[in-house]
Design a protein around this motif. Structure first.
Motif, mmCIF file in Angstrom:
data_model
loop_
_atom_site.group_PDB
_atom_site.id
_atom_site.type_symbol
_atom_site.label_atom_id
_atom_site.label_comp_id
_atom_site.label_asym_id
_atom_site.label_seq_id
_atom_site.Cartn_x
_atom_site.Cartn_y
_atom_site.Cartn_z
ATOM 1 N N LYS A 282 0.835 -1.205 0.000
ATOM 2 C CA LYS A 282 0.000 0.000 0.000
ATOM 3 C C LYS A 282 0.875 1.263 0.000
ATOM 4 O O LYS A 282 2.066 1.216 0.312
ATOM 5 C CB LYS A 282 -0.903 0.008 1.235
ATOM 6 C CG LYS A 282 -1.817 -1.222 1.350
ATOM 7 C CD LYS A 282 -2.861 -1.250 0.266
ATOM 8 C CE LYS A 282 -3.841 -2.408 0.455
ATOM 9 N NZ LYS A 282 -4.851 -2.481 -0.618
ATOM 10 N N HIS A 283 0.259 2.381 -0.357
ATOM 11 C CA HIS A 283 0.886 3.713 -0.316
ATOM 12 C C HIS A 283 2.072 3.846 -1.281
ATOM 13 O O HIS A 283 2.865 4.783 -1.158
ATOM 14 C CB HIS A 283 1.342 4.067 1.108
ATOM 15 C CG HIS A 283 0.306 3.805 2.152
ATOM 16 N ND1 HIS A 283 -0.939 4.398 2.131
ATOM 17 C CD2 HIS A 283 0.307 2.976 3.235
ATOM 18 C CE1 HIS A 283 -1.650 3.975 3.161
ATOM 19 N NE2 HIS A 283 -0.925 3.101 3.842
ATOM 20 N N VAL A 284 2.220 2.900 -2.201
ATOM 21 C CA VAL A 284 3.248 2.996 -3.244
ATOM 22 C C VAL A 284 2.574 2.701 -4.586
ATOM 23 O O VAL A 284 1.875 1.692 -4.703
ATOM 24 C CB VAL A 284 4.395 1.975 -3.010
ATOM 25 C CG1 VAL A 284 5.414 2.048 -4.143
ATOM 26 C CG2 VAL A 284 5.073 2.219 -1.676
ATOM 27 N N PRO A 285 2.756 3.556 -5.589
ATOM 28 C CA PRO A 285 2.126 3.271 -6.894
ATOM 29 C C PRO A 285 2.675 1.971 -7.492
ATOM 30 O O PRO A 285 3.891 1.800 -7.599
ATOM 31 C CB PRO A 285 2.532 4.473 -7.750
ATOM 32 C CG PRO A 285 2.953 5.534 -6.796
ATOM 33 C CD PRO A 285 3.492 4.832 -5.590
ATOM 34 N N VAL A 286 1.784 1.070 -7.847
ATOM 35 C CA VAL A 286 2.163 -0.171 -8.532
ATOM 36 C C VAL A 286 1.553 -0.110 -9.925
ATOM 37 O O VAL A 286 0.331 -0.079 -10.083
ATOM 38 C CB VAL A 286 1.668 -1.424 -7.777
ATOM 39 C CG1 VAL A 286 1.993 -2.686 -8.574
ATOM 40 C CG2 VAL A 286 2.289 -1.497 -6.380
ATOM 41 N N GLU A 308 7.813 10.015 -8.329
ATOM 42 C CA GLU A 308 9.076 10.082 -7.583
ATOM 43 C C GLU A 308 9.473 8.709 -7.054
ATOM 44 O O GLU A 308 10.649 8.404 -6.893
ATOM 45 C CB GLU A 308 8.941 11.076 -6.420
ATOM 46 C CG GLU A 308 8.832 12.525 -6.881
ATOM 47 C CD GLU A 308 8.776 13.497 -5.718
ATOM 48 O OE1 GLU A 308 8.931 13.053 -4.561
ATOM 49 O OE2 GLU A 308 8.585 14.693 -5.957
ATOM 50 N N SER A 309 8.490 7.888 -6.722
ATOM 51 C CA SER A 309 8.736 6.517 -6.294
ATOM 52 C C SER A 309 7.637 5.636 -6.868
ATOM 53 O O SER A 309 6.584 6.130 -7.277
ATOM 54 C CB SER A 309 8.743 6.417 -4.760
ATOM 55 O OG SER A 309 7.459 6.749 -4.245
ATOM 56 N N GLY A 310 7.876 4.342 -6.887
ATOM 57 C CA GLY A 310 6.857 3.444 -7.426
ATOM 58 C C GLY A 310 7.464 2.150 -7.929
ATOM 59 O O GLY A 310 8.695 1.981 -7.966
ATOM 60 N N ILE A 311 6.596 1.237 -8.317
ATOM 61 C CA ILE A 311 7.018 -0.074 -8.812
ATOM 62 C C ILE A 311 6.369 -0.290 -10.174
ATOM 63 O O ILE A 311 5.150 -0.186 -10.309
ATOM 64 C CB ILE A 311 6.586 -1.193 -7.838
ATOM 65 C CG1 ILE A 311 7.179 -0.960 -6.444
ATOM 66 C CG2 ILE A 311 6.998 -2.570 -8.373
ATOM 67 C CD1 ILE A 311 6.531 -1.788 -5.356
ATOM 68 N N LEU A 312 7.190 -0.576 -11.173
ATOM 69 C CA LEU A 312 6.688 -0.879 -12.509
ATOM 70 C C LEU A 312 6.896 -2.358 -12.792
ATOM 71 O O LEU A 312 8.020 -2.863 -12.716
ATOM 72 C CB LEU A 312 7.426 -0.042 -13.557
ATOM 73 C CG LEU A 312 7.041 -0.312 -15.020
ATOM 74 C CD1 LEU A 312 5.602 0.107 -15.282
ATOM 75 C CD2 LEU A 312 7.986 0.419 -15.968
ATOM 76 N N LEU A 313 5.821 -3.056 -13.094
ATOM 77 C CA LEU A 313 5.885 -4.468 -13.460
ATOM 78 C C LEU A 313 5.726 -4.560 -14.974
ATOM 79 O O LEU A 313 4.781 -3.984 -15.522
ATOM 80 C CB LEU A 313 4.771 -5.268 -12.776
ATOM 81 C CG LEU A 313 4.997 -5.705 -11.321
ATOM 82 C CD1 LEU A 313 5.206 -4.513 -10.407
ATOM 83 C CD2 LEU A 313 3.823 -6.527 -10.822
ATOM 84 N N CYS A 314 6.629 -5.266 -15.635
ATOM 85 C CA CYS A 314 6.568 -5.288 -17.096
ATOM 86 C C CYS A 314 7.209 -6.540 -17.673
ATOM 87 O O CYS A 314 7.853 -7.320 -16.971
ATOM 88 C CB CYS A 314 7.236 -4.048 -17.664
ATOM 89 S SG CYS A 314 8.949 -3.843 -17.150
ATOM 90 N N THR A 315 7.019 -6.700 -18.977
ATOM 91 C CA THR A 315 7.651 -7.775 -19.733
ATOM 92 C C THR A 315 8.770 -7.180 -20.572
ATOM 93 O O THR A 315 9.133 -6.017 -20.393
ATOM 94 C CB THR A 315 6.626 -8.458 -20.660
ATOM 95 O OG1 THR A 315 6.054 -7.452 -21.519
ATOM 96 C CG2 THR A 315 5.522 -9.135 -19.880
ATOM 97 N N ASP A 316 9.248 -7.957 -21.547
ATOM 98 C CA ASP A 316 10.344 -7.498 -22.397
ATOM 99 C C ASP A 316 9.977 -6.321 -23.287
ATOM 100 O O ASP A 316 10.829 -5.828 -24.028
ATOM 101 C CB ASP A 316 10.835 -8.646 -23.287
ATOM 102 C CG ASP A 316 11.804 -9.551 -22.528
ATOM 103 O OD1 ASP A 316 12.116 -9.229 -21.381
ATOM 104 O OD2 ASP A 316 12.224 -10.566 -23.100
ATOM 105 N N VAL A 317 8.717 -5.885 -23.268
ATOM 106 C CA VAL A 317 8.332 -4.715 -24.055
ATOM 107 C C VAL A 317 9.158 -3.497 -23.625
ATOM 108 O O VAL A 317 9.376 -2.567 -24.381
ATOM 109 C CB VAL A 317 6.819 -4.426 -23.907
ATOM 110 C CG1 VAL A 317 6.480 -3.843 -22.544
ATOM 111 C CG2 VAL A 317 6.341 -3.496 -25.010
ATOM 112 N N MET A 318 9.655 -3.517 -22.389
ATOM 113 C CA MET A 318 10.479 -2.416 -21.884
ATOM 114 C C MET A 318 11.959 -2.781 -21.852
ATOM 115 O O MET A 318 12.757 -2.106 -21.218
ATOM 116 C CB MET A 318 10.034 -2.085 -20.448
ATOM 117 C CG MET A 318 8.606 -1.632 -20.324
ATOM 118 S SD MET A 318 8.390 0.050 -20.862
ATOM 119 C CE MET A 318 9.166 0.920 -19.519
ATOM 120 N N ALA A 319 12.316 -3.866 -22.546
ATOM 121 C CA ALA A 319 13.646 -4.425 -22.343
ATOM 122 C C ALA A 319 14.768 -3.694 -23.063
ATOM 123 O O ALA A 319 15.909 -3.865 -22.721
ATOM 124 C CB ALA A 319 13.666 -5.891 -22.767
#
Length: 575
Positions: A282-286, A308-319
């Motif tokens: 919680k309290h962190v952008p996912v 400024e902070s956060g978590i990015l979940l991704c595949t190889d599209v960002m590789a």
């Protein structure tokens, strides 16, 4: 020509001012090697790793060449930059816009889909497009002669074509599209082809799209290829499959005030774990992003860059090639699909180019630890061991509880598990990552599954260390009321018609019916050619016999049942 600084290149004031705004004082090796050749009217094919400064290596000469041939008319296309992904194209467009603040003679447009083709055409007609930054599919769409924009006529003024991350363009299956685009472009142009690796397909593309190119390969002394900036710290962590998710969440919570990116092997995994992380952190952008998010990706990518902070979940599209400021940790949750790309992927995300320390972490299961030595020997990449957080709370019970009350999470978990197993079976490094070495029970527990999915890879495999939850799985509801209502209607139909117990959709039923009708017609034609004439009843019996043979071969019926069906007089007894 010995080039060390930007001033040595005798660049125009606007280009120099833009470089100064970007904060680059000296040239990288790839820039020093490439720019003078491009400026001397040579085609260039450049091989250099991600993060080596390739973007400026083509933008600087591109603007210099365009300035030489000014003025351009409103709809004259002087330069085209083709990128493999929307994110990379958008990033390149941002840098082009910085140049245009100092070089207002030109206009640019970003063509990446998301909007309708007509919207892009209206934008071009209204504002012009001397510089086009595009993904291959959308650019090819605009060459369609049916549109009121005659792009074939506009590109007659083309001076520069750039294929950015060209090897990735080919890996993603754009070879045919690129060849189509090349067919519309004038032969008298300068072409720059930039990639991290050279392949046979790349050589074919060089021959097809370039005139006597100069090949430039920038490598680091003492190694096969420069894989990462020296300021990037590389770690690995050994995690049991059933503890991996808990360790990831504990790790990300400890870095909550920073920006982190987590790579997964499949789109299904991104969908599933993003649902979980949003519930548990919680309290962190996912934020999640993958290749199947066609219209949303650009907005999601831009939003994460602003956080400024956060978590990015991704595949190889960002590789490859995408640069996100102030990312402190890049985590590889699954083993990388290609050993040669893992650090091309990781290093670009981290802020190493401005002197900050970046960190890359690979999570490996015990059976995958040999990958560390493989990287050291074959890729000249050394990983440091990193211990798991001292306090790791087991989140599996909580995730299972969420899944038991939310059908979306339950189904996404099954899909993610299936997609990972299939990813693993097709892994490029199949000597290191072997499906038979996976502990299926621990893996299923790590995914917090309520039960094992039905899939061929798990046939006759019942792991002793996994126990399905004692639940009526049909009773798990969707939280979305409309979706749940639709599901209940489908369940009712299945209960009323037991033959459809598997939940076959109406579309699939119609498709199977049409397929059987076609098969009957084909069979009838074959028999007719051979001088036989069969009745409808004969054809139905032949089809029935064929189905019985298939069932027997697959072990769905016993030999006794098979013999009984084919026994003489069995048809008469059944009638």
């Amino acid at each position: 020509m010995d080039v060390k600084t930007w001033k040595d290149l005798n660049l125009s004031p606007g280009v120099l001012a833009a470089i100064e705004d970007l904060g680059f004082e000296s040239l990288t090796p790839v820039q020093a090697a490439c720019i003078p050749l491009f400026l001397s009217k040579k085609d260039v094919a450049v091989e250099a790793v991600t993060g080596s400064g390739k973007t400026l290596a083509f933008l600087v000469p591109m603007f210099e060449i365009l300035l030489k041939y000014t003025p351009f008319k409103k709809l004259d296309v002087g330069a085209i930059i083709i990128s493999p992904t929307r994110e990379l194209a958008a990033q390149t467009a941002e840098i082009v816009d910085l140049f245009l603040k100092h070089i207002p003679e030109f206009t640019s447009i970003l063509l990446i889909g998301g909007e309708s083709v007509n919207s892009d055409i209206s934008n071009i007609l209204e504002n012009g497009a001397n510089i086009i930054i595009a993904t291959p599919g959308r650019l090819a769409d605009l060459f369609n002669p049916k549109h009121n924009l005659k792009l074939t006529a506009c590109v007659k003024a083309l001076e520069v074509l750039v294929l950015d991350e060209a090897d990735k363009l080919l890996d993603m299956g754009f070879e045919k599209t690129i060849n189509t685009i090349l067919g519309y472009l004038p032969k008298q142009r300068q072409t720059g082809l930039f990639s991290a690796t050279q392949t046979k397909e790349m050589e074919d593309l060089i021959r097809a799209g370039m005139r006597n190119p100069v090949c430039i390969s920038v490598k680091e002394k003492g190694s096969i290829m420069q894989k990462m900036p020296t300021t990037l710290s590389n770690f690995y962590m050994i995690c049991e499959a059933d503890k991996k998710l808990s360790i990831l969440i504990s790790f990300l919570k400890s870095k909550a005030c920073l920006k982190s990116i987590v790579f997964f092997s499949t789109c299904a995994a991104v969908d599933y774990f993003s649902c979980i992380l949003k519930e548990l952190i919680k309290h962190v952008p996912v934020i999640s992003i993958h290749g199947k998010m066609k219209k949303k990706r650009h907005k999601i990518f831009s939003a994460f860059k602003e956080h400024e902070s956060g978590i990015l979940l991704c595949t190889d599209v960002m590789a490859r090639g995408v640069d996100i400021p102030d990312v402190h940790w890049v985590v590889q949750f699954d083993p990388p699909s290609s050993a040669s790309e893992i650090y091309l992927k990781d290093c670009k995300k981290l802020p190493t180019r401005i002197g900050k320390i970046g960190n890359a972490l690979v999570l490996l299961q015990p059976n995958e630890e040999t990958f560390v030595n493989f990287l050291d020997v074959n890729q000249k990449v050394q990983l440091q061991s990193l211990k798991a957080p001292e306090v790791v709370i087991d989140v599996t019970p909580k995730v299972k509880k969420l899944a038991s009350k939310n059908r979306e999470i339950y189904e996404k978990g099954l899909r993610a598990f299936v997609s990972f197993i299939r990813f693993y079976t097709k892994h490029e490094c199949n000597l290191l990552f072997r499906i038979k070495d996976l502990d299926i029970g621990k893996l299923a527990n790590g995914y917090a599954l309520l039960k094992l999915p039905k899939m061929p890879e798990l046939k006759n495999k019942i792991p002793p260390n996994f126990k399905a939850m004692d639940l009526k799985f049909d009773d798990i509801p969707y939280l979305d009321k409309h979706r749940e209502k639709q599901r209940q209607v489908q369940l009712k139909e299945i209960r009323e018609n037991p033959k459809n117990r598997k939940g076959m959709s109406k579309k699939k039923e119609e498709w199977l019916k049409m397929k059987r009708q076609k098969e009957k017609k084909l069979l009838a034609k074959k028999r007719k050619r051979k001088g036989f004439e069969y009745s409808e009843q004969d054809l139905e019996e032949l089809e029935r016999d064929a189905r019985l043979v298939k069932k027997f071969k697959k072990g769905k019926i016993s030999k006794e049942e098979f013999d009984a069906e084919f026994a003489p007089g069995s048809d008469e007894d059944n009638s």
